[in-house]
Design a protein around this motif. Structure first.
Motif, PDB file in Angstrom:
ATOM      1  N   UNK A  30       0.852  -1.202   0.000  1.00  0.00           N
ATOM      2  CA  UNK A  30       0.000   0.000   0.000  1.00  0.00           C
ATOM      3  C   UNK A  30       0.886   1.250   0.000  1.00  0.00           C
ATOM      4  N   UNK A  31       0.598   2.158  -0.923  1.00  0.00           N
ATOM      5  CA  UNK A  31       1.301   3.445  -0.981  1.00  0.00           C
ATOM      6  C   UNK A  31       0.276   4.558  -0.822  1.00  0.00           C
ATOM      7  N   UNK A  32       0.524   5.453   0.111  1.00  0.00           N
ATOM      8  CA  UNK A  32      -0.345   6.631   0.264  1.00  0.00           C
ATOM      9  C   UNK A  32       0.116   7.726  -0.681  1.00  0.00           C
ATOM     10  N   UNK A  33      -0.820   8.305  -1.397  1.00  0.00           N
ATOM     11  CA  UNK A  33      -0.522   9.407  -2.319  1.00  0.00           C
ATOM     12  C   UNK A  33      -1.249  10.657  -1.842  1.00  0.00           C
ATOM     13  N   UNK A  34      -0.508  11.767  -1.757  1.00  0.00           N
ATOM     14  CA  UNK A  34      -1.090  13.041  -1.326  1.00  0.00           C
ATOM     15  C   UNK A  34      -0.702  14.105  -2.356  1.00  0.00           C
ATOM     16  N   UNK A  35      -1.542  14.303  -3.383  1.00  0.00           N
ATOM     17  CA  UNK A  35      -1.172  15.157  -4.515  1.00  0.00           C
ATOM     18  C   UNK A  35      -1.330  16.657  -4.281  1.00  0.00           C
ATOM     19  N   UNK A  36      -1.881  17.078  -3.129  1.00  0.00           N
ATOM     20  CA  UNK A  36      -2.015  18.508  -2.849  1.00  0.00           C
ATOM     21  C   UNK A  36      -3.430  18.897  -2.484  1.00  0.00           C
ATOM     22  N   UNK A  37      -3.589  20.178  -2.113  1.00  0.00           N
ATOM     23  CA  UNK A  37      -4.903  20.669  -1.687  1.00  0.00           C
ATOM     24  C   UNK A  37      -5.480  21.723  -2.628  1.00  0.00           C
ATOM     25  N   UNK A  38      -4.649  22.258  -3.513  1.00  0.00           N
ATOM     26  CA  UNK A  38      -5.122  23.255  -4.480  1.00  0.00           C
ATOM     27  C   UNK A  38      -5.294  22.598  -5.843  1.00  0.00           C
ATOM     28  N   UNK A  39      -6.304  23.016  -6.581  1.00  0.00           N
ATOM     29  CA  UNK A  39      -6.575  22.397  -7.879  1.00  0.00           C
ATOM     30  C   UNK A  39      -5.379  22.530  -8.810  1.00  0.00           C
ATOM     31  N   UNK A  40      -4.725  23.692  -8.817  1.00  0.00           N
ATOM     32  CA  UNK A  40      -3.627  23.914  -9.750  1.00  0.00           C
ATOM     33  C   UNK A  40      -2.470  22.946  -9.509  1.00  0.00           C
ATOM     34  N   UNK A  41      -2.172  22.619  -8.238  1.00  0.00           N
ATOM     35  CA  UNK A  41      -1.074  21.693  -7.966  1.00  0.00           C
ATOM     36  C   UNK A  41      -1.502  20.247  -8.195  1.00  0.00           C
ATOM     37  N   UNK A  42      -2.753  19.930  -7.915  1.00  0.00           N
ATOM     38  CA  UNK A  42      -3.234  18.564  -8.124  1.00  0.00           C
ATOM     39  C   UNK A  42      -3.256  18.212  -9.608  1.00  0.00           C
ATOM     40  N   UNK A  43      -3.698  19.144 -10.434  1.00  0.00           N
ATOM     41  CA  UNK A  43      -3.722  18.888 -11.880  1.00  0.00           C
ATOM     42  C   UNK A  43      -2.310  18.737 -12.442  1.00  0.00           C
ATOM     43  N   UNK A  44      -1.352  19.335 -11.784  1.00  0.00           N
ATOM     44  CA  UNK A  44       0.038  19.229 -12.231  1.00  0.00           C
ATOM     45  C   UNK A  44       0.703  17.945 -11.707  1.00  0.00           C
ATOM     46  N   UNK A  45       0.380  17.566 -10.464  1.00  0.00           N
ATOM     47  CA  UNK A  45       1.086  16.463  -9.813  1.00  0.00           C
ATOM     48  C   UNK A  45       0.436  15.095 -10.026  1.00  0.00           C
ATOM     49  N   UNK A  46      -0.894  15.043 -10.098  1.00  0.00           N
ATOM     50  CA  UNK A  46      -1.562  13.734 -10.181  1.00  0.00           C
ATOM     51  C   UNK A  46      -1.144  12.928 -11.417  1.00  0.00           C
ATOM     52  N   UNK A  47      -1.006  13.544 -12.600  1.00  0.00           N
ATOM     53  CA  UNK A  47      -0.520  12.762 -13.740  1.00  0.00           C
ATOM     54  C   UNK A  47       0.879  12.186 -13.520  1.00  0.00           C
ATOM     55  N   UNK A  48       1.744  12.933 -12.829  1.00  0.00           N
ATOM     56  CA  UNK A  48       3.086  12.418 -12.513  1.00  0.00           C
ATOM     57  C   UNK A  48       2.975  11.219 -11.582  1.00  0.00           C
ATOM     58  N   UNK A  49       2.101  11.325 -10.579  1.00  0.00           N
ATOM     59  CA  UNK A  49       1.889  10.209  -9.650  1.00  0.00           C
ATOM     60  C   UNK A  49       1.337   8.984 -10.390  1.00  0.00           C
ATOM     61  N   UNK A  50       0.422   9.221 -11.304  1.00  0.00           N
ATOM     62  CA  UNK A  50      -0.189   8.118 -12.059  1.00  0.00           C
ATOM     63  C   UNK A  50       0.863   7.375 -12.885  1.00  0.00           C
ATOM     64  N   UNK A  51       1.678   8.119 -13.599  1.00  0.00           N
ATOM     65  CA  UNK A  51       2.715   7.500 -14.427  1.00  0.00           C
ATOM     66  C   UNK A  51       3.788   6.825 -13.573  1.00  0.00           C
ATOM     67  N   UNK A  52       4.012   7.356 -12.380  1.00  0.00           N
ATOM     68  CA  UNK A  52       4.951   6.721 -11.454  1.00  0.00           C
ATOM     69  C   UNK A  52       4.429   5.348 -11.027  1.00  0.00           C
ATOM     70  N   UNK A  53       3.145   5.275 -10.705  1.00  0.00           N
ATOM     71  CA  UNK A  53       2.558   3.992 -10.302  1.00  0.00           C
ATOM     72  C   UNK A  53       2.581   2.997 -11.457  1.00  0.00           C
ATOM     73  N   UNK A  54       2.445   3.483 -12.662  1.00  0.00           N
ATOM     74  CA  UNK A  54       2.493   2.615 -13.839  1.00  0.00           C
ATOM     75  C   UNK A  54       3.875   1.952 -13.951  1.00  0.00           C
TER      76      UNK A  54
END
Length: 458
Positions: A251-275
């Motif tokens: 299990x890995x906890x992911x915390x991509x941020x609290x602001x929309x602008x940072x989440x839209x920037x970071x979540x794709x990076x997190x997704x590709x990392x998990x891939x």
């Protein structure tokens, strides 16, 4: 004397008059609380612009209501936590939750509209005190446009700012502190050494302690806490049972941020990392912690349909569930922010990441005078927590660093040991576990509330 007045006098004497902050209180012929008592209520205009500020603001509101000998009425801007304490926000807090220089440009018109709306509401409310929480871009512009209480203008509010600007992180930062005294009366500092830095530059300040300390008290209610063991231990077994997670799962906890602008920037990076990681860890599940921000919630809920591995969404505003998930996790991957401190409390090893607009990144590199971005590393002046920043924050590099952390017990243990020291540094010197646990009488929010209510006392 009323019960509320007796309670206020008891707490005021224990927190203020016997502590170092007493000497920083501005002295006048009429204190803030005396002016409020004369009018039959204390009016406080409070503004927070992001999730962490909403938490701080809500705790401050609760503490003010607990201590004040007169009825308090609030107005301003905040989120769901502050609304639970009685604030009717002028508009959704997310409208001003923008961080960065170039990131602000597309939102500049709306930002100015909301600033004007807030200024007008403050004038109409006629507060005795204005409290801004973090979000210095919006907060300082607001305070500059509002009157202040002084000998010439006795009807103006006293200005407080909670969370000192990170002057220590930037070239010329201390010089800019001198300008704050023109529109800020008192600053509440959450980090050691900030108080002295503010005071040496003519800005009244009080080190109240980091807000994360209150998480410990709230979630460890009735449990033993020791000064050298500030921690929150969630129930990982319950979490695994609740979500039917097999024991052999990673299990890995992911915390991509609290602001929309940072989440839209970071979540794709997190997704590709998990891939990239799923082949090395075939039984991989990600727990995605969603901030209590409706725009962020909507974005993540939509993005999760194309997620490369099984995932569980943890809603914001559920702290016990969050720490249960932390306890069930092997490591965490997070965007730089307050969450790095929460992971320290949970003793969960993590990797901190950050990306911004290229021009904002260039500005940070040019102006920053410290090599780290996560607070634990800054406090310890050591890269205990690995950081993947700016152009180095790519899925390939993040996956490599995360895999190394997951497979290296020594690296994990270094973070766990360092967390003990970090938590010690976040406590004001006059705070001990005993007086924290005795009715929570020395929490950061109560110290801040006491300072506000005592303002002007002789």
């Amino acid at each position: 004397m009323s019960l509320a007045a007796i309670r206020w006098e008891k707490v005021r004497s224990s927190i203020c008059l016997k502590s170092p902050l007493r000497r920083y209180l501005w002295v006048s012929s009429r204190s803030l609380i005396e002016r409020a008592a004369k009018e039959g209520e204390l009016r406080i205009f409070i503004v927070a612009g992001e999730v962490s500020g909403d938490t701080i603001g809500s705790r401050l509101m609760a503490s003010l209501k607990k201590l004040s000998p007169v009825t308090i009425r609030f107005s301003g801007v905040g989120g769901s936590m502050m609304s639970k304490e009685g604030l009717r926000s002028l508009f959704p807090m997310e409208n001003i939750a923008v961080m960065g220089i170039w990131e602000l440009l597309p939102h500049l018109y709306n930002f100015r509209v909301k600033l004007k709306e807030t200024v007008e509401a403050a004038f109409q409310f006629q507060p005795h005190a204005v409290v801004t929480v973090d979000s210095k871009g919006f907060s300082f512009r607001l305070l500059k446009q509002l009157p202040r209480y002084n000998e010439q203008r006795s009807d103006g509010p006293v200005h407080f700012h909670y969370v000192a600007p990170s002057f220590w992180a930037w070239k010329g930062g201390e010089t800019r502190l001198k300008g704050l005294a023109k529109f800020v009366d008192h600053v509440f500092c959450i980090l050691p050494n900030e108080e002295a830095g503010c005071q040496s530059n003519g800005l009244a300040a009080t080190f109240v302690g980091h807000p994360i300390l209150e998480d410990v008290l709230e979630l460890n209610m009735g449990k033993e806490t020791t000064l050298h063991g500030w921690k929150i231990r969630g129930n990982g077994e319950d979490f695994q049972k609740k979500y039917a997670i097999p024991s052999e799962t990673t299990v890995i906890s992911l915390l991509p941020g609290s602001r929309l602008q940072e989440v839209t920037r970071m979540l794709p990076i997190f997704s590709n990392t998990m891939k990239l990681l799923k082949d090395s860890f075939p039984e991989l599940i990600t727990v995605i912690h969603v901030a209590p921000n409706q725009l962020v919630d909507n974005y993540i809920t939509s993005a999760i349909h194309k997620w490369p591995v099984p995932s569980i969404l943890i809603p914001g505003g559920a702290p016990q569930l969050k720490y249960d998930a932390f306890n069930a996790s092997r490591v965490a991957l997070c965007t730089s922010g307050t969450v790095a401190m929460e992971l320290q409390l949970a003793r969960l090893p993590c990797l901190v990441t950050y990306r911004a607009h290229l021009l904002t990144e260039w500005f940070i590199r040019y102006k920053a005078k410290i090599p780290y971005i996560s607070l634990p590393n800054i406090l310890l002046d050591s890269p205990v927590i690995p950081e993947a920043l700016f152009q180095a924050c790519t899925p390939t590099k993040v996956a490599f660093s995360l895999k190394e952390l997951m497979n290296n017990i020594v690296l994990q243990q270094q973070q766990i040991v360092a967390a003990e020291k970090v938590m010690e540094l976040l406590c004001p010197p006059n705070i001990t576990v005993n007086n924290l646990e005795q009715q929570g009488s020395y929490t950061p929010s109560l110290i801040a509330a006491s300072t506000i209510l005592s303002y002007g006392q002789r």
